[in-house]
Design an enzyme around this catalytic site. Structure first.
Site, PDB file in Angstrom:
ATOM      1  N   HIS A 161      -9.549 -36.339  37.332  1.00  0.00           N
ATOM      2  CA  HIS A 161     -10.318 -37.416  37.981  1.00  0.00           C
ATOM      3  C   HIS A 161      -9.455 -38.143  39.012  1.00  0.00           C
ATOM      4  O   HIS A 161      -9.884 -38.413  40.139  1.00  0.00           O
ATOM      5  CB  HIS A 161     -10.789 -38.431  36.921  1.00  0.00           C
ATOM      6  CG  HIS A 161     -11.879 -37.932  36.031  1.00  0.00           C
ATOM      7  ND1 HIS A 161     -13.057 -37.414  36.499  1.00  0.00           N
ATOM      8  CD2 HIS A 161     -11.977 -37.907  34.671  1.00  0.00           C
ATOM      9  CE1 HIS A 161     -13.839 -37.074  35.481  1.00  0.00           C
ATOM     10  NE2 HIS A 161     -13.197 -37.360  34.362  1.00  0.00           N
ATOM     11  N   GLY A 173     -27.102 -66.866  36.650  1.00  0.00           N
ATOM     12  CA  GLY A 173     -27.155 -68.332  36.702  1.00  0.00           C
ATOM     13  C   GLY A 173     -28.532 -68.913  36.891  1.00  0.00           C
ATOM     14  O   GLY A 173     -28.670 -70.018  37.427  1.00  0.00           O
ATOM     15  N   GLU A 223      -8.006 -36.586  32.603  1.00  0.00           N
ATOM     16  CA  GLU A 223      -7.938 -37.840  33.366  1.00  0.00           C
ATOM     17  C   GLU A 223      -7.156 -37.647  34.659  1.00  0.00           C
ATOM     18  O   GLU A 223      -7.479 -38.267  35.683  1.00  0.00           O
ATOM     19  CB  GLU A 223      -7.308 -38.943  32.507  1.00  0.00           C
ATOM     20  CG  GLU A 223      -8.107 -39.306  31.273  1.00  0.00           C
ATOM     21  CD  GLU A 223      -9.534 -39.716  31.586  1.00  0.00           C
ATOM     22  OE1 GLU A 223      -9.776 -40.307  32.667  1.00  0.00           O
ATOM     23  OE2 GLU A 223     -10.427 -39.444  30.761  1.00  0.00           O
ATOM     24  N   GLY A 229     -33.451 -62.494  39.066  1.00  0.00           N
ATOM     25  CA  GLY A 229     -32.095 -61.998  39.233  1.00  0.00           C
ATOM     26  C   GLY A 229     -31.624 -61.271  38.001  1.00  0.00           C
ATOM     27  O   GLY A 229     -32.244 -61.328  36.933  1.00  0.00           O
ATOM     28  N   GLY A 266     -27.281 -63.034  33.713  1.00  0.00           N
ATOM     29  CA  GLY A 266     -25.985 -63.673  33.918  1.00  0.00           C
ATOM     30  C   GLY A 266     -25.734 -64.208  35.306  1.00  0.00           C
ATOM     31  O   GLY A 266     -24.622 -64.663  35.605  1.00  0.00           O
TER      32      GLY A 266
END
Length: 632
Positions: A445, A225, A442, A220, A223
């Site tokens: 966007h 688990g 910005e 995986g 982080g």
């Protein structure tokens, strides 16, 4: 006995021992090389001349030392090779001897002394020949002492070296973590539930001749688990848990890794039933024979020993090996065959429901304010792993503690999320002209993302510098996506290029602020063409560039699987996609130029706008209407 007040740090030899040793060596060198300086000149003369001086009665005294005769004349005479005058002389007696010498000396009244210098000089020569070996032994002893200190943290000897060769595994204990502490990985927990039953009641399985898998590979993203699930498995079964990282097997000394593997598995077998957990398996389990040279290195010896130990299980020792990796593609095939790591458990990134469960686990001991909405936090954190969510909760608690509050509020979680996603706020002196260009970029966007139907929903736009960015437009998907439709990707390209297009339309020039946008757009367009077959001209052909590294993958050099003509066609298709996306962004900006200017002014005034404020500036829009005019 201890030194310097440090308990347990025993002194192996007295403090004064090195100084005494140095003094003895200095005295030895002084005695070995000491020679009495001559008081007056002395010349070596032939034996025949020596006999003549005796017959003349010129010799006063003589000292015999082996075949060397050193003497003194009664008065100064010319005895040097060049006629030099001196009173002292030396000569060498013939090896066959001279029977007339002693009677002649007695007849002339010469004082004769005999000394044992030969034996003394012979002993000194022997000692001098041993001196280099003594220094060599002392040097190796000093190196051994320094190595023992470095390895054991204190002065040690063979015992410390033995401990170094043993595995640095954590002390075997039964973890207190159980499956109740693992949230958001229900499918992975179901995969390992039968292992718990086997460890609790192995006789039930053994009576039927069943054997549990010797190895379980947890795969995986970082982080998710994997380590927590392994500890929970041991805690649920109530068996000892041995954990070690794959990198701890590798040391500078050859053979240490294999020795540690043997020691680790011996300890696990003595305490069976037990679980052995190897974290970061890819550090030692990569495909053998890779890399330049392909030699039999320490990593391969360690991997061979792991394979041998797992093959050596008889099936009745109840030792299960768990390993975790986020690079299963580089593991050696021998590790993945039946009888070794034959069961593979995949831990995915949590979806929204799983993120809510993980938030509940990590906020159990955190005093939450009445306005905290865990569902809202989970919705706003797509792509977060379990470790990311734990870090989010910790950052929010630290923000509340910084303000001396006794509970964590929703704004703490929002600020912590912005900090993790966008970076820490920076204080920069930005000129008004640059701030205006930044607001235009910005706003471009934001406008394109707002009016295109398949783009992700807007969450926030800001021109406050955060992390490495001077401004950020943040989008959050309204639903979890496991596949990416072509229409979504085309809208995504247009949004990425919206800032650059807005600069061109409103200001007439471009800036370097679109550097990261162009890189993201090119990478996405290349994936659409070369990996996902979303170009009519190219078709469903895998033309991706090699992503393997020669030291990580299975080959030193990936052969090119397509021609120069195909590479040129891929480049042309990428350019076509990007120009189409740029044209779609330009169409949206021209159709809504008044709204864009209103959004730019609001950004310059407020510096940060959330979704509600963006909607007030741009007005209502039907997210599910057909594509805007001018689009494909």
């Amino acid at each position: 006995m201890t030194m310097n007040g440090e308990p347990g740090k025993q002194q192996k030899y007295p403090q004064w021992a090195p100084y005494v040793l140095i003094a003895i060596l200095m005295a030895f060198v002084y005695l070995a090389f000491q020679q009495a300086p001559p008081l007056e000149p002395s010349y070596e003369i032939p034996y025949s001349q020596f006999k003549e001086l005796i017959l003349k009665g010129s010799v006063d005294e003589i000292q015999l030392s082996g075949d060397i005769a050193e003497g003194k004349l009664r008065s100064t005479e010319a005895i040097g090779p060049q006629g030099e005058t001196a009173q002292r002389f030396s000569t060498r007696i013939p090896p066959f001897g001279d029977e007339t010498l002693l009677p002649l000396l007695e007849a002339q009244g010469v004082e004769v002394r005999v000394s044992g210098e030969t034996g003394k000089r012979g002993a000194i020569a022997i000692l001098l020949s041993m001196l280099p070996w003594l220094f060599l032994i002392l040097f190796f002893y000093w190196v051994f002492q320094r190595t023992s200190r470095a390895l054991g943290g204190r002065v040690g000897g063979p015992e410390e070296l033995k401990k170094f060769l043993e595995t640095p595994a954590r002390k075997a204990e039964v973890p207190e973590v159980t499956f109740a502490d693992v949230a958001g990985q229900d499918s992975a927990k179901r995969e390992v539930t039968e292992v718990v039953e086997f460890l609790r009641h192995p006789e039930t399985f053994l009576e039927l001749g069943a054997e549990m898998p010797h190895g379980i590979l947890l795969m995986g993203a970082p982080g998710t688990g994997k380590t927590l699930l392994a500890r929970a498995l041991a805690g649920e079964a109530g068996v000892p848990f041995y954990s070690i990282s794959g990198s701890e097997f590798i040391e500078v000394f050859v053979g240490v890794g294999a020795s540690r593997v043997r020691h680790l598995f011996e300890s696990a077998k003595k305490n069976a039933p037990s679980i052995v957990f190897v974290d970061e398996l890819d550090s030692v389990g990569r495909t053998r024979g890779t890399g330049l040279g392909g030699g039999h290195d320490e990593r391969e010896q360690t991997l061979n020993q792991i394979l041998a130990e797992m093959d050596g299980f008889s099936g009745h020792e109840a030792v299960i090996v768990l390993a975790a990796t986020n690079r299963p593609d580089v593991l050696d095939p021998a590790l993945l065959r039946p009888g070794r790591f034959d069961r593979h458990v995949v831990l995915d990134l949590p979806d929204r429901g799983d993120r809510v469960a993980i938030l509940k686990v990590h906020t159990r001991n955190v005093p939450l304010g009445s306005d905290v909405d865990l569902d809202g936090i989970a919705t706003g954190t797509p792509g977060f792993s379990g470790a990311d969510i734990k870090n989010l909760v910790n950052e929010a608690a630290m923000l509340a503690a910084r303000e001396k509050r006794n509970e964590v509020l929703m704004r703490d979680f929002e600020e912590a999320r912005d900090k993790l996603l966008l970076g820490t706020v920076r204080t920069l002196a930005i000129q008004p002209e640059e701030q205006h260009r930044l607001a235009v970029h910005e706003a471009g966007h934001t406008l394109v993302a707002y009016f295109l139907p398949y783009a992700d929903s807007l969450y926030k736009v800001t021109i406050i510098p955060r992390g490495h960015a001077l401004g950020v437009t943040q989008q959050l998907p309204e639903e979890e996506r496991h596949t990416l439709p072509e229409e979504y990707l085309r809208d995504r390209l247009a949004v990425i290029l919206g800032g650059r297009t807005a600069e061109k339309e409103l200001l007439g020039t471009l800036s370097s602020g679109a550097d990261d946008d162009i890189q993201q757009a090119t990478t996405l367009a290349r994936a659409m063409v070369a990996r996902w077959g979303m170009s009519e001209d190219i078709g469903p052909v895998d033309l991706r560039e090699s992503e393997e590294h020669p030291f990580l993958g299975r080959e030193i050099a990936q052969p090119r699987r397509y021609s120069e003509h195909s590479a040129e066609a891929v480049d042309h298709a990428i350019q076509t996609l990007l120009r189409e996306a740029e044209q779609r962004a330009r169409t949206v900006i021209r159709d809504h130029k008044a709204e864009l200017e209103r959004l730019v002014n609001a950004l310059k005034e407020e510096e940060s706008l959330h979704r509600e404020q963006i909607e007030q500036c741009l007005g209502p829009v039907d997210r599910h209407r057909s594509l805007v005019a001018g689009s494909d």
